[in-house]
Design an enzyme around this catalytic site. Sequence first.
Site, PDB file in Angstrom:
ATOM      1  N   GLU A 212      -7.802  -7.269   7.981  1.00  0.00           N
ATOM      2  CA  GLU A 212      -8.449  -8.556   7.674  1.00  0.00           C
ATOM      3  C   GLU A 212      -8.741  -9.370   8.938  1.00  0.00           C
ATOM      4  OE1 GLU A 212      -6.049 -10.414   4.640  1.00  0.00           O
ATOM      5  OE2 GLU A 212      -6.248  -8.703   3.286  1.00  0.00           O
ATOM      6  N   GLU A 317      -7.265  -3.118  -0.342  1.00  0.00           N
ATOM      7  CA  GLU A 317      -6.463  -4.135  -1.035  1.00  0.00           C
ATOM      8  C   GLU A 317      -7.342  -4.837  -2.059  1.00  0.00           C
ATOM      9  OE1 GLU A 317      -4.061  -7.200   0.816  1.00  0.00           O
ATOM     10  OE2 GLU A 317      -3.656  -5.918   2.547  1.00  0.00           O
TER      11      GLU A 317
END
Length: 391
Positions: A212, A317
Site C-alpha cells: 500500500e 487484500e
Amino acid sequence: MQKYKLNNLIKIISQKSLLCIFIAVIFLSSCKSISTVDYQNTQLVDKKVSTKVQNLHKRLFLISKKGFAISQQDATSYGIGWKYSSDLKDIELKSDVYEIVNDYPGGFGFDLGGIEHGNTINLDTVPFNDMRKLMVEAYKNGGLVTASWHLGNPVTGGSSWDTSGTNVIPQILKGGAFHEKYRTWVKRLADFLKSVQYNNEPIPIIFRPFHEMNGSWFWWGGENVTAIDYIKLWRETVVMLRDEYNVHNLLYVYSPNKLEPQDDYMKYYPADAYVDILGIDIYDFYNTEDYVKAIKHDLKIVKEKAEERKKLYAFTETGLEKLNTENWFTEILYPNIKNTGIAWVLFWRNYTVNHFYMPYKTQLLENDLIKFSKYPETLFLKEVQQIKTKK
C-alpha cells in the site's frame, strides 16, 4: 433372427464403448490442459530459490486457471471468541471459516511485524513460536502461506503508521545513519523466515513487504517517500535477504492500494527482476458502487501489467468490516472477481465483533458465505489440496 439380434447387440456395445472412450479422452485431455497449459518457467527473483518455491509458483498458476484460493489473514491464529494456544499437545486448527463451510481457507495470511525488534509476539499479539507452527501446519495441509510485514519506523521507534519522521528511507539505505539498525532488522526477519521448516527445509512463503505504498498511512508510502527511494529500499531489502542472509524460500509480491485517479500502478514498481507476483489491496468501506468500480478498473490494470511481464497476480487484500451488507460475497464481490485470473483473494482478519472480515456462526452473512463456497471458482483448502504439480 438370433444372428441379427447378436450383431445389433455387438453394434450397440461397440457404440457405447466408443462413447466411453471418447468421454475418457476428453476428460483426460481436460485434466492435462489444467495441469500443463501455457505454464512457463518464469525467471523468479531468486535464482537459487528452492524446488518447493518453484512448485508453489506453478501451483499458483494452476490455481488461477481453475479459480482463486480463498485466503484469510490470521485464519487459524484467532477468531471471534477464541485464540490458538500452543499449550495443546497436538496441533488443533480452528477457524471461523471452518465452523461455517466445513473447510479451511485455501490460503493463510500472517504478519511479521515485531520480528524486527526481536519481540516474541507480533503486533497482533500472536507469538512467533505459534506462528511458526501454524505456518508449517498450513503448508503440510496443502495451503498457501502468505506473510506481510508491518515493520516499525526505524528512525522514530514508532509503529508502521508513525509518519512523524521525515525522509525515513534515505536514512536506512546504504550510507544512511540508521542503515546498520535496518540491517539488523532484516537479519532478524531472515532468521525467522529460514526457521519456518518442515522436514528440515524452509517452507515456501509468499512475502508481501512495504504494501500500500501509494497511500500515506505508512512511513514507507505516499507523501512520506519518493518513488526512487522506495524502489531503492525494496531492492536493497531483497538483496540483503537473498544474497547476504541466504533466504531462498520466498516469492515477492508488489501490492499497491486501491488506485486513485492520479495514481500510476507502476510508479513504485521495483522492476521485474525484484518482483514475482503483482497484486492490489481494495476494501469496501460501505461504498459499494465505488468498491465495484475499483475492482473492475484496478484488477484490469493489474492483469494487463502482470501478463505483459508473464507474472502471476492476485487480490492481495480485501473485505468489508463487520459485514453488514446482505449477500456481499455472492452479489457484490464474486461477480466482479470470478473471471479476473487472480490466483488468490485474501480477506482480512477476524479480531473482535467490531473488527472482522469473515462471517462467524450466527453472523448475518453466514449463509451467504456457504453459498459463496459452493461456486466452482472459490477454492477453499480441500480444493486447493487437489491442485498439485508433477514431481
